[in-house]
Scaffold this motif. Structure first.
Motif, PDB file in Angstrom:
ATOM      1  N   LEU A   6       0.868  -1.177   0.000  1.00 36.87           N
ATOM      2  CA  LEU A   6       0.000   0.000   0.000  1.00 36.87           C
ATOM      3  C   LEU A   6       0.908   1.231   0.000  1.00 36.87           C
ATOM      4  CD1 LEU A   6      -2.806   1.394   0.417  1.00 36.87           C
ATOM      5  CD2 LEU A   6      -2.512   0.992   2.879  1.00 36.87           C
ATOM      6  N   ILE A  48      -6.732   6.564   5.909  1.00 33.79           N
ATOM      7  CA  ILE A  48      -7.267   5.227   6.190  1.00 33.79           C
ATOM      8  C   ILE A  48      -8.467   4.921   5.286  1.00 33.79           C
ATOM      9  CG2 ILE A  48      -8.512   3.896   7.956  1.00 33.79           C
ATOM     10  CD1 ILE A  48      -6.442   5.009   9.996  1.00 33.79           C
ATOM     11  N   GLY A  51      -7.020   4.308   1.900  1.00 31.93           N
ATOM     12  CA  GLY A  51      -6.281   3.049   1.893  1.00 31.93           C
ATOM     13  C   GLY A  51      -7.222   1.858   1.847  1.00 31.93           C
ATOM     14  N   ASP A  52      -8.276   1.903   2.672  1.00 33.84           N
ATOM     15  CA  ASP A  52      -9.260   0.813   2.684  1.00 33.84           C
ATOM     16  C   ASP A  52      -9.906   0.673   1.303  1.00 33.84           C
ATOM     17  OD1 ASP A  52      -8.706   0.338   5.317  1.00 33.84           O
ATOM     18  OD2 ASP A  52     -10.541   1.226   6.128  1.00 33.84           O
ATOM     19  N   LEU A  55      -7.403  -0.802  -1.233  1.00 34.72           N
ATOM     20  CA  LEU A  55      -7.188  -2.238  -0.985  1.00 34.72           C
ATOM     21  C   LEU A  55      -8.387  -3.049  -1.482  1.00 34.72           C
ATOM     22  CD1 LEU A  55      -5.644  -1.960   2.599  1.00 34.72           C
ATOM     23  CD2 LEU A  55      -4.459  -2.921   0.607  1.00 34.72           C
ATOM     24  N   LYS A  62      -5.060  -7.363   3.259  1.00 30.71           N
ATOM     25  CA  LYS A  62      -4.112  -6.704   4.164  1.00 30.71           C
ATOM     26  C   LYS A  62      -2.801  -6.502   3.407  1.00 30.71           C
ATOM     27  CE  LYS A  62      -1.852  -7.597   8.627  1.00 30.71           C
ATOM     28  NZ  LYS A  62      -0.503  -7.264   8.154  1.00 30.71           N
ATOM     29  N   ILE A  66       3.909  -1.021   3.789  1.00 37.20           N
ATOM     30  CA  ILE A  66       3.324   0.273   3.417  1.00 37.20           C
ATOM     31  C   ILE A  66       4.428   1.309   3.212  1.00 37.20           C
ATOM     32  CG2 ILE A  66       1.782   2.154   4.183  1.00 37.20           C
ATOM     33  CD1 ILE A  66       0.329   0.036   5.929  1.00 37.20           C
ATOM     34  N   ILE A  99      -0.716   4.894  10.950  1.00 41.30           N
ATOM     35  CA  ILE A  99      -0.990   4.057   9.767  1.00 41.30           C
ATOM     36  C   ILE A  99      -0.477   2.632  10.010  1.00 41.30           C
ATOM     37  CG2 ILE A  99      -0.434   3.732   7.304  1.00 41.30           C
ATOM     38  CD1 ILE A  99      -2.396   6.030   7.771  1.00 41.30           C
ATOM     39  N   GLN A 100       0.710   2.543  10.579  1.00 42.80           N
ATOM     40  CA  GLN A 100       1.297   1.227  10.875  1.00 42.80           C
ATOM     41  C   GLN A 100       0.438   0.456  11.868  1.00 42.80           C
ATOM     42  OE1 GLN A 100       5.655   0.388  10.888  1.00 42.80           O
ATOM     43  NE2 GLN A 100       5.407   0.500  13.094  1.00 42.80           N
ATOM     44  N   TYR A 102      -2.838   0.897  12.444  1.00 41.89           N
ATOM     45  CA  TYR A 102      -4.136   0.518  11.875  1.00 41.89           C
ATOM     46  C   TYR A 102      -4.026  -0.718  10.994  1.00 41.89           C
ATOM     47  CZ  TYR A 102      -8.496   0.753   9.255  1.00 41.89           C
ATOM     48  OH  TYR A 102      -9.702   0.441   8.678  1.00 41.89           O
ATOM     49  N   TYR A 103      -3.014  -0.731  10.113  1.00 46.04           N
ATOM     50  CA  TYR A 103      -2.920  -1.848   9.151  1.00 46.04           C
ATOM     51  C   TYR A 103      -2.090  -3.017   9.664  1.00 46.04           C
ATOM     52  CZ  TYR A 103      -5.249   0.964   5.647  1.00 46.04           C
ATOM     53  OH  TYR A 103      -6.178   1.697   4.961  1.00 46.04           O
ATOM     54  N   THR A 107       5.637   0.091   8.091  1.00 45.74           N
ATOM     55  CA  THR A 107       5.398   1.295   7.306  1.00 45.74           C
ATOM     56  C   THR A 107       6.653   2.157   7.247  1.00 45.74           C
ATOM     57  OG1 THR A 107       3.085   1.245   7.997  1.00 45.74           O
ATOM     58  CG2 THR A 107       3.878   3.323   7.099  1.00 45.74           C
TER      59      THR A 107
END
Ligand code: ZN
Length: 315
Positions: A6, A48, A51-52, A55, A62, A66, A99-100, A102-103, A107
């Motif tokens: 991502l 986010i 990103g969602d 994806l 997943k 990133i 970000i790291q 959440y996913y 990252t």
């Protein structure tokens, strides 16, 4: 199975989110214009959401890793934006952490021009070239340097600021505070400023007299030249000369095999590269050496964000 990455490109005019794999294929992208006063919390929320969406579009549950690239100086070890010249309120912001978290994927953060140089190393003309310089020509001028096959970072991770070498002592003030930087003369913003200044002084362009000042861009100069506008031709020749001086400075210091030029202005193609080649040849004077100057990857900006984690993990 290929790694799924991502990538975020947080730029001054837009935020792009891409999903790609380690073969350099872009599987999906989602873009939105940058809101200058978004603030840290809302920026992460937007990232986010984007990103969602990216994806989902790519059919990836997943990401494996990133990459975030940012238009401004960053501390890539800490994951912190150092200064944010285009988007307000992001200085000293750890953009990586949320970000790291959440996913749940490693990252990495990098400056956008450095990231574009990395993309050239992994997927572009820099693939089999160990010593090359990448220069991005857009609103500003930035870049990245590869020496002996490795990204040259310098003592503070700030190497490759190609736009801030002075080519005209006492020249126009640059965003960095110095005067006469290459960026202050040949960056996209500087080209537009020179058009406006010269138009006010001479007013002899039929082409530009019909264009509103807010709509004057470097691209318009190339367009004007194509239509036979002498004024555009002069602005362009001057720009090419500034670029040649700046590029020969770099070549004299680093002696690279190759100079790769990317960014919006590089899309002018032959209209830029042919005269620039000639001007560089001329500017070498007695220090001539064989050199190659080529355009960057067509989809370099998409590949830049996904190239960062790939390169860092291979380092
Ligand atoms: Zn400067």
């Amino acid at each position: 199975m290929a790694l799924k990455i991502l990538g975020y490109d947080v730029g001054g005019t837009k935020i792009s989110t891409v999903v790609g794999n380690d073969n350099g294929n872009i599987l999906s992208n989602v873009r939105m214009p940058t809101v200058k006063h978004l603030g840290k919390k809302r920026l992460i929320e937007e990232m986010i959401t984007m990103g969602d969406a990216a994806l989902k579009k790519a059919g990836v549950d997943k990401p494996d890793m990133i990459g975030i690239i940012f238009a401004g100086p960053v501390d890539n070890k800490k994951g912190v934006v150092i200064a944010s010249p285009n988007i307000f309120g992001l200085s000293n912001f750890n953009i990586v952490e949320p970000i790291q978290k959440y996913y749940g994927a490693k990252t990495y953060l990098e400056n956008d021009a450095t990231a574009a140089a990395i993309a050239e190393r992994l997927f572009g003309s820099g693939k089999n070239v160990d010593n090359f310089v990448y220069m991005t020509l857009s609103t500003g001028i930035g870049g990245g340097i590869f020496i002996n096959g490795k990204l040259y970072k310098g003592a503070h991770g700030m190497a490759g600021e190609l736009g801030h070498s002075v080519i005209m002592v006492n020249g126009p003030t640059c965003g960095c505070g110095r005067r006469g930087c290459l960026e202050a003369l040949a960056g996209g913003k500087a080209i537009a400023r020179r058009v406006i200044e010269n138009l006010n002084a001479v007013r002899d362009s039929n082409f530009f007299s019909r264009i509103r000042p807010t709509e004057i861009t470097a691209e318009k100069v190339f367009e004007g030249k194509k239509k036979g506008d002498m004024f555009s031709q002069l602005i362009l020749e001057e720009t090419i000369y500034y670029l040649a001086v700046g590029i020969v400075n770099i070549i004299n210091i680093l002696d690279p095999e190759l100079v790769i030029i990317g960014g919006g202005i590089s899309k002018a193609g032959k209209d830029l590269f042919d005269p620039l080649n000639d001007a560089i040849r001329e500017e070498f004077k007695s220090m001539y050496r064989p050199f190659k100057i080529v355009p960057g990857l067509e989809n370099g900006s998409d590949l830049a964000a996904i190239s960062v984690p790939l390169y860092k993990e291979s380092e």
